[in-house]
Design an enzyme around this catalytic site. Structure first.
Site, PDB file in Angstrom:
ATOM      1  N   ASN A  13       0.847  -1.080   0.117  1.00  0.00           N
ATOM      2  CA  ASN A  13      -0.005   0.108   0.060  1.00  0.00           C
ATOM      3  C   ASN A  13       0.861   1.067   0.082  1.00  0.00           C
ATOM      4  O   ASN A  13       1.733   1.459   0.911  1.00  0.00           O
ATOM      5  CB  ASN A  13      -0.818  -0.033   1.332  1.00  0.00           C
ATOM      6  CG  ASN A  13      -1.760   0.972   1.359  1.00  0.00           C
ATOM      7  OD1 ASN A  13      -2.244   1.367   2.719  1.00  0.00           O
ATOM      8  ND2 ASN A  13      -2.075   1.697   0.353  1.00  0.00           N
ATOM      9  N   GLN A  46      -2.103   6.576  -1.367  1.00  0.00           N
ATOM     10  CA  GLN A  46      -2.476   7.957  -0.553  1.00  0.00           C
ATOM     11  C   GLN A  46      -1.291   8.910  -0.615  1.00  0.00           C
ATOM     12  O   GLN A  46      -0.047   8.469  -0.639  1.00  0.00           O
ATOM     13  CB  GLN A  46      -2.872   7.520   0.820  1.00  0.00           C
ATOM     14  CG  GLN A  46      -4.141   6.992   1.050  1.00  0.00           C
ATOM     15  CD  GLN A  46      -4.329   5.562   0.700  1.00  0.00           C
ATOM     16  OE1 GLN A  46      -3.327   4.815   0.893  1.00  0.00           O
ATOM     17  NE2 GLN A  46      -5.578   5.092   0.371  1.00  0.00           N
ATOM     18  N   ASN A  66      -6.639  10.397  -0.350  1.00  0.00           N
ATOM     19  CA  ASN A  66      -6.544   9.082  -1.500  1.00  0.00           C
ATOM     20  C   ASN A  66      -6.111   9.587  -2.758  1.00  0.00           C
ATOM     21  O   ASN A  66      -6.245  11.036  -2.888  1.00  0.00           O
ATOM     22  CB  ASN A  66      -7.915   8.640  -1.612  1.00  0.00           C
ATOM     23  CG  ASN A  66      -8.394   7.890  -0.288  1.00  0.00           C
ATOM     24  OD1 ASN A  66      -7.477   6.952   0.085  1.00  0.00           O
ATOM     25  ND2 ASN A  66      -9.687   7.881  -0.206  1.00  0.00           N
ATOM     26  N   CYS A  75      -5.436   6.167   8.284  1.00  0.00           N
ATOM     27  CA  CYS A  75      -4.747   5.206   7.406  1.00  0.00           C
ATOM     28  C   CYS A  75      -3.708   4.529   8.131  1.00  0.00           C
ATOM     29  O   CYS A  75      -2.721   5.097   8.586  1.00  0.00           O
ATOM     30  CB  CYS A  75      -4.092   5.967   6.290  1.00  0.00           C
ATOM     31  SG  CYS A  75      -3.169   5.007   5.096  1.00  0.00           S
ATOM     32  N   GLY A  76      -4.105   3.241   8.236  1.00  0.00           N
ATOM     33  CA  GLY A  76      -3.052   2.348   9.266  1.00  0.00           C
ATOM     34  C   GLY A  76      -1.839   2.313   8.567  1.00  0.00           C
ATOM     35  O   GLY A  76      -0.963   2.411   9.298  1.00  0.00           O
ATOM     36  N   HIS A 161     -15.714   1.435   6.989  1.00  0.00           N
ATOM     37  CA  HIS A 161     -15.576   0.157   6.169  1.00  0.00           C
ATOM     38  C   HIS A 161     -16.732  -0.829   6.138  1.00  0.00           C
ATOM     39  O   HIS A 161     -17.673  -0.751   7.366  1.00  0.00           O
ATOM     40  CB  HIS A 161     -14.578  -0.700   7.061  1.00  0.00           C
ATOM     41  CG  HIS A 161     -13.133  -0.142   6.817  1.00  0.00           C
ATOM     42  ND1 HIS A 161     -12.267  -0.444   6.047  1.00  0.00           N
ATOM     43  CD2 HIS A 161     -12.841   1.118   7.726  1.00  0.00           C
ATOM     44  CE1 HIS A 161     -10.933   0.256   5.913  1.00  0.00           C
ATOM     45  NE2 HIS A 161     -11.266   0.972   7.109  1.00  0.00           N
ATOM     46  N   ASN A 192     -14.903   1.863   2.593  1.00  0.00           N
ATOM     47  CA  ASN A 192     -13.892   0.749   1.947  1.00  0.00           C
ATOM     48  C   ASN A 192     -14.415  -0.743   2.037  1.00  0.00           C
ATOM     49  O   ASN A 192     -15.270  -0.666   3.365  1.00  0.00           O
ATOM     50  CB  ASN A 192     -12.718   0.837   3.098  1.00  0.00           C
ATOM     51  CG  ASN A 192     -12.172   2.367   2.889  1.00  0.00           C
ATOM     52  OD1 ASN A 192     -11.432   2.724   1.913  1.00  0.00           O
ATOM     53  ND2 ASN A 192     -12.427   3.228   4.049  1.00  0.00           N
ATOM     54  N   GLU A 210     -10.673  -0.627  -1.740  1.00  0.00           N
ATOM     55  CA  GLU A 210     -10.513   0.923  -0.850  1.00  0.00           C
ATOM     56  C   GLU A 210     -11.524   1.931  -1.564  1.00  0.00           C
ATOM     57  O   GLU A 210     -11.213   2.269  -2.696  1.00  0.00           O
ATOM     58  CB  GLU A 210      -9.131   1.425  -0.607  1.00  0.00           C
ATOM     59  CG  GLU A 210      -8.387   0.558   0.399  1.00  0.00           C
ATOM     60  CD  GLU A 210      -7.174   1.496   0.907  1.00  0.00           C
ATOM     61  OE1 GLU A 210      -7.056   2.686   0.931  1.00  0.00           O
ATOM     62  OE2 GLU A 210      -6.013   0.546   1.247  1.00  0.00           O
ATOM     63  N   ARG A 211     -11.902   2.765  -0.793  1.00  0.00           N
ATOM     64  CA  ARG A 211     -12.784   4.180  -0.962  1.00  0.00           C
ATOM     65  C   ARG A 211     -11.643   5.047  -1.763  1.00  0.00           C
ATOM     66  O   ARG A 211     -10.578   5.131  -1.236  1.00  0.00           O
ATOM     67  CB  ARG A 211     -12.956   4.528   0.182  1.00  0.00           C
ATOM     68  CG  ARG A 211     -14.068   6.016  -0.280  1.00  0.00           C
ATOM     69  CD  ARG A 211     -14.550   6.464   1.142  1.00  0.00           C
ATOM     70  NE  ARG A 211     -13.643   6.774   2.201  1.00  0.00           N
ATOM     71  CZ  ARG A 211     -13.950   7.666   3.235  1.00  0.00           C
ATOM     72  NH1 ARG A 211     -15.098   8.265   3.395  1.00  0.00           N
ATOM     73  NH2 ARG A 211     -12.952   7.820   4.132  1.00  0.00           N
ATOM     74  N   CYS A 219      -4.598  -2.836   3.379  1.00  0.00           N
ATOM     75  CA  CYS A 219      -5.019  -1.778   4.057  1.00  0.00           C
ATOM     76  C   CYS A 219      -4.998  -2.154   5.645  1.00  0.00           C
ATOM     77  O   CYS A 219      -5.662  -2.927   6.126  1.00  0.00           O
ATOM     78  CB  CYS A 219      -6.702  -1.883   3.563  1.00  0.00           C
ATOM     79  SG  CYS A 219      -7.434  -0.552   4.161  1.00  0.00           S
ATOM     80  N   THR A 221      -6.623   0.109   7.991  1.00  0.00           N
ATOM     81  CA  THR A 221      -7.705   0.102   8.888  1.00  0.00           C
ATOM     82  C   THR A 221      -8.702  -1.049   8.426  1.00  0.00           C
ATOM     83  O   THR A 221      -9.624  -1.198   9.300  1.00  0.00           O
ATOM     84  CB  THR A 221      -8.121   1.609   8.284  1.00  0.00           C
ATOM     85  OG1 THR A 221      -8.446   1.737   6.971  1.00  0.00           O
ATOM     86  CG2 THR A 221      -7.409   2.675   8.977  1.00  0.00           C
ATOM     87  N   GLY A 222      -8.471  -1.564   7.274  1.00  0.00           N
ATOM     88  CA  GLY A 222      -9.447  -2.390   6.524  1.00  0.00           C
ATOM     89  C   GLY A 222      -9.204  -3.711   7.561  1.00  0.00           C
ATOM     90  O   GLY A 222     -10.267  -4.657   7.740  1.00  0.00           O
TER      91      GLY A 222
HETATM   92  N1  LIG Z   1      -9.004   4.475   1.311  1.00  0.00           N
HETATM   93  C1  LIG Z   1      -9.129   4.742   2.711  1.00  0.00           C
HETATM   94  C2  LIG Z   1      -7.908   5.779   3.458  1.00  0.00           C
HETATM   95  C3  LIG Z   1      -6.700   4.584   3.160  1.00  0.00           C
HETATM   96  C4  LIG Z   1      -6.767   3.529   4.171  1.00  0.00           C
HETATM   97  C5  LIG Z   1      -5.540   2.380   3.964  1.00  0.00           C
HETATM   98  N2  LIG Z   1      -4.760   2.490   3.017  1.00  0.00           N
HETATM   99  C6  LIG Z   1      -5.111   1.985   5.248  1.00  0.00           C
HETATM  100  O1  LIG Z   1      -3.796   1.524   5.326  1.00  0.00           O
HETATM  101  O2  LIG Z   1      -5.893   2.100   6.437  1.00  0.00           O
HETATM  102  C7  LIG Z   1     -10.394   5.491   3.005  1.00  0.00           C
HETATM  103  O3  LIG Z   1     -10.821   6.054   2.021  1.00  0.00           O
HETATM  104  O4  LIG Z   1     -10.955   5.634   4.175  1.00  0.00           O
END
Ligand SMILES: N[C@H](CCC[C@H](N)C(=O)O)C(=O)O
Length: 276
Positions: A13, A46, A66, A75-76, A161, A192, A210-211, A219, A221-222
């Site tokens: 990522n 990102q 993004n 963003c984790g 999410h 997401n 991802e959104r 991801c 946070t995912g």
């Molecule tokens: N696309 C996500 C942000 C980045 C999350 C992802 N890259 C992570 O590592 O958490 C959103 O629109 O909320």
């Protein structure tokens, strides 16, 4: 304007990271989209902008965009790369770093092995916190996608999410269902979309559409959202190894009232400069 940046990634990522502490930097949406373009710009999932904190009790503030130019709350994988960036550039010498983000305050701990442990804050399953339009509270929420019904768990980790458990984690479901749920009218701010395959109570496979980006190699946070959803549904234990296409994250959550802990790597690829 000549812009200096660092290209980084967390399990594939990928990020462009900019030091706005030493020198104030501002980007408009069109500039972010151009920088994020993999054919005409640098290319990233990102953009991370490191700024001085507005709260004197914090060490930094960091903003997250993004590649479509949308600013997001959390963003984790980016948080881990942020920690490596500020230490490498000697913007701090602390190994426990308190950071302001759009979603609130997070704490980063840089371990001796280079892995970074992030206190990701407490999740919420309340639909309004994403937001997600729902008739009321439920464990699982059915949603119709192209004539099929899928059951999702809505989770806010600061960013929204939708976690969908699947038996078979194939391209058809990620590429076919992901974009439709990501932009579904029941998610007014989009979402997401995590596709979760449970291998055992402490090991899962996960792919995330991802959104604002599309499918990413990982991801953070995912992964947090998928694990807390699995714990809430009774599928998973308190500590889970998450296999993503780009590599593994370890996620731990002790339940309501506790923060999620995420641990994983952060890599620097190169430093560059570009005329904006
Ligand atoms: N696309 C996500 C942000 C980045 C999350 C992802 N890259 C992570 O590592 O958490 C959103 O629109 O909320």
């Amino acid at each position: 304007m000549l812009l200096k940046f660092t290209k980084m990634h967390g399990l594939g990522n990928d990020f462009v990271v900019v030091d706005a502490v030493s020198r104030k930097v501002y980007f408009n949406k069109a500039q972010i989209e151009r920088l994020g373009d993999r054919n005409r710009g640098i290319g990233f999932d990102q953009l991370l902008i490191v700024e001085p904190p507005s709260n004197p009790d914090m060490d930094f503030r960091y903003r997250i965009y993004n590649c479509d130019g949308s600013e997001v709350e959390h963003c984790g994988n980016g948080a881990r790369c942020f920690a490596k960036f500020v230490l490498d550039r000697e913007l701090t010498h602390k190994r426990v770093i308190d950071v302001e983000t759009k979603r609130g305050q997070i704490q980063l701990k840089v371990q001796d092995d280079g892995q970074v442990c992030v206190d990701m804050g407490e999740p919420s399953f309340v639909p309004e916190d994403l937001p997600f339009v729902a008739p009321g509270l439920a464990d699982l929420y059915p949603i119709d996608v192209a004539g099929e019904t899928y059951e999702l768990t809505p989770v806010s980790v600061g960013n929204p999410h939708a976690v969908i458990r699947v038996d078979d984690l194939n391209d058809d479901i990620v590429e076919g269902v992901g974009p439709i749920v990501e932009g579904h009218e029941r998610f007014p701010n989009n979402v997401n979309v995590g596709f979760l395959q449970v291998l055992s109570a402490d090991e899962v496979n996960l792919r995330v559409y991802e959104r604002g980006v599309g499918e990413t190699q990982a991801c953070g946070t995912g992964a947090c959202a998928a694990v807390v959803a699995g714990i809430k549904q009774g599928w998973l234990a308190e500590e889970v190894l998450v296999h993503l296409p780009g590599g593994d994250l370890r996620i731990a959550w002790q339940g309501p009232g506790h923060s999620i802990q995420m641990t994983g790597p952060a890599e620097k690829v190169f430093e560059g400069q570009i005329y904006l």
